[in-house]
Design a protein around this motif. Structure first.
Motif, PDB file in Angstrom:
ATOM      1  N   GLY A  78      66.043  33.919  60.986  1.00  0.00           N
ATOM      2  CA  GLY A  78      67.431  34.326  61.073  1.00  0.00           C
ATOM      3  C   GLY A  78      68.293  33.227  61.661  1.00  0.00           C
ATOM      4  O   GLY A  78      67.853  32.095  61.850  1.00  0.00           O
ATOM      5  N   THR A  79      69.536  33.573  61.968  1.00  0.00           N
ATOM      6  CA  THR A  79      70.489  32.618  62.527  1.00  0.00           C
ATOM      7  C   THR A  79      70.478  32.746  64.042  1.00  0.00           C
ATOM      8  O   THR A  79      70.937  33.763  64.583  1.00  0.00           O
ATOM      9  CB  THR A  79      71.903  32.932  61.989  1.00  0.00           C
ATOM     10  OG1 THR A  79      71.859  32.977  60.571  1.00  0.00           O
ATOM     11  CG2 THR A  79      72.899  31.890  62.453  1.00  0.00           C
ATOM     12  N   PRO A  80      69.943  31.741  64.764  1.00  0.00           N
ATOM     13  CA  PRO A  80      69.855  31.844  66.220  1.00  0.00           C
ATOM     14  C   PRO A  80      71.229  32.028  66.871  1.00  0.00           C
ATOM     15  O   PRO A  80      72.166  31.269  66.610  1.00  0.00           O
ATOM     16  CB  PRO A  80      69.223  30.519  66.640  1.00  0.00           C
ATOM     17  CG  PRO A  80      68.474  30.062  65.424  1.00  0.00           C
ATOM     18  CD  PRO A  80      69.327  30.518  64.266  1.00  0.00           C
ATOM     19  N   SER A  81      71.334  33.084  67.679  1.00  0.00           N
ATOM     20  CA  SER A  81      72.593  33.417  68.339  1.00  0.00           C
ATOM     21  C   SER A  81      72.286  34.355  69.499  1.00  0.00           C
ATOM     22  O   SER A  81      71.396  35.212  69.385  1.00  0.00           O
ATOM     23  CB  SER A  81      73.530  34.086  67.343  1.00  0.00           C
ATOM     24  OG  SER A  81      74.783  34.332  67.919  1.00  0.00           O
ATOM     25  N   ALA A  82      73.032  34.216  70.593  1.00  0.00           N
ATOM     26  CA  ALA A  82      72.761  35.025  71.784  1.00  0.00           C
ATOM     27  C   ALA A  82      73.987  35.804  72.239  1.00  0.00           C
ATOM     28  O   ALA A  82      75.105  35.288  72.254  1.00  0.00           O
ATOM     29  CB  ALA A  82      72.287  34.135  72.928  1.00  0.00           C
ATOM     30  N   LEU A  83      73.748  37.053  72.599  1.00  0.00           N
ATOM     31  CA  LEU A  83      74.753  37.872  73.278  1.00  0.00           C
ATOM     32  C   LEU A  83      74.703  37.523  74.764  1.00  0.00           C
ATOM     33  O   LEU A  83      73.731  36.917  75.228  1.00  0.00           O
ATOM     34  CB  LEU A  83      74.416  39.354  73.089  1.00  0.00           C
ATOM     35  CG  LEU A  83      74.543  39.895  71.671  1.00  0.00           C
ATOM     36  CD1 LEU A  83      73.834  41.250  71.556  1.00  0.00           C
ATOM     37  CD2 LEU A  83      76.005  40.017  71.292  1.00  0.00           C
ATOM     38  N   PRO A  84      75.706  37.916  75.546  1.00  0.00           N
ATOM     39  CA  PRO A  84      75.618  37.711  76.993  1.00  0.00           C
ATOM     40  C   PRO A  84      74.357  38.364  77.563  1.00  0.00           C
ATOM     41  O   PRO A  84      73.803  39.315  76.997  1.00  0.00           O
ATOM     42  CB  PRO A  84      76.894  38.361  77.518  1.00  0.00           C
ATOM     43  CG  PRO A  84      77.866  38.189  76.382  1.00  0.00           C
ATOM     44  CD  PRO A  84      77.030  38.402  75.146  1.00  0.00           C
TER      45      PRO A  84
END
Length: 143
Positions: A78-84
């Motif tokens: 997937g597309t690496p991305s982080a929430l707080p």
């Protein structure tokens, strides 16, 4: 001890419950992704325990941060991305029902993400709380 917030409409709401947890507590390996984050939010918002007032909880907009990888590395899941880092679930009530309903009072569960375990919420979250459309989202109940 409860915490009161005055909405822009003048309605006063009171914090009755606050739960905070690590957003990625169950992520044992790999990276958070846009796709996993969507699933996490969907599962959280569909949790029946977050509907004590027979209305859906609302989610304050979360800022996802892309996770940059070196150009020679691709991430196949997937597309690496982080929430707080911290997920917050807050239950609020008001001593009066919504204008369109009947009952003794009204309530709403609000979900948001923030970087630290803490209360009161950051200024941007506090301003979003003050702007809640209580009449549209809250549910009425009787004591």
């Amino acid at each position: 001890m409860s915490r009161e917030f005055k909405l822009l409409t003048g309605r006063v709401i009171t914090l009755k419950e606050l739960r905070q947890s690590a957003t990625y507590e169950g992520l044992l390996e790999g990276l958070p992704t846009v796709e996993k984050n969507k699933g996490l939010i969907q599962r959280l918002l569909s949790d029946r325990s977050l509907k004590p007032y027979r209305v859906d909880p609302i989610l304050l907009p979360a800022v996802e941060r892309p996770i940059e990888l070196p150009p020679e590395h691709s991430y196949p899941f997937g597309t690496p991305s982080a929430l707080p880092a911290v997920t917050v679930v807050a239950r609020f009530t008001s001593h009066t029902p919504t204008l369109s309903g009947t009952g003794d009072a009204s309530g709403l569960v609000v979900v948001w993400f923030q970087e630290q375990f803490a209360f009161p919420p950051a200024e941007d979250i506090a301003s979003q709380l003050q702007s809640l459309d209580w009449e549209r989202h809250a549910g009425n109940f009787e004591y």
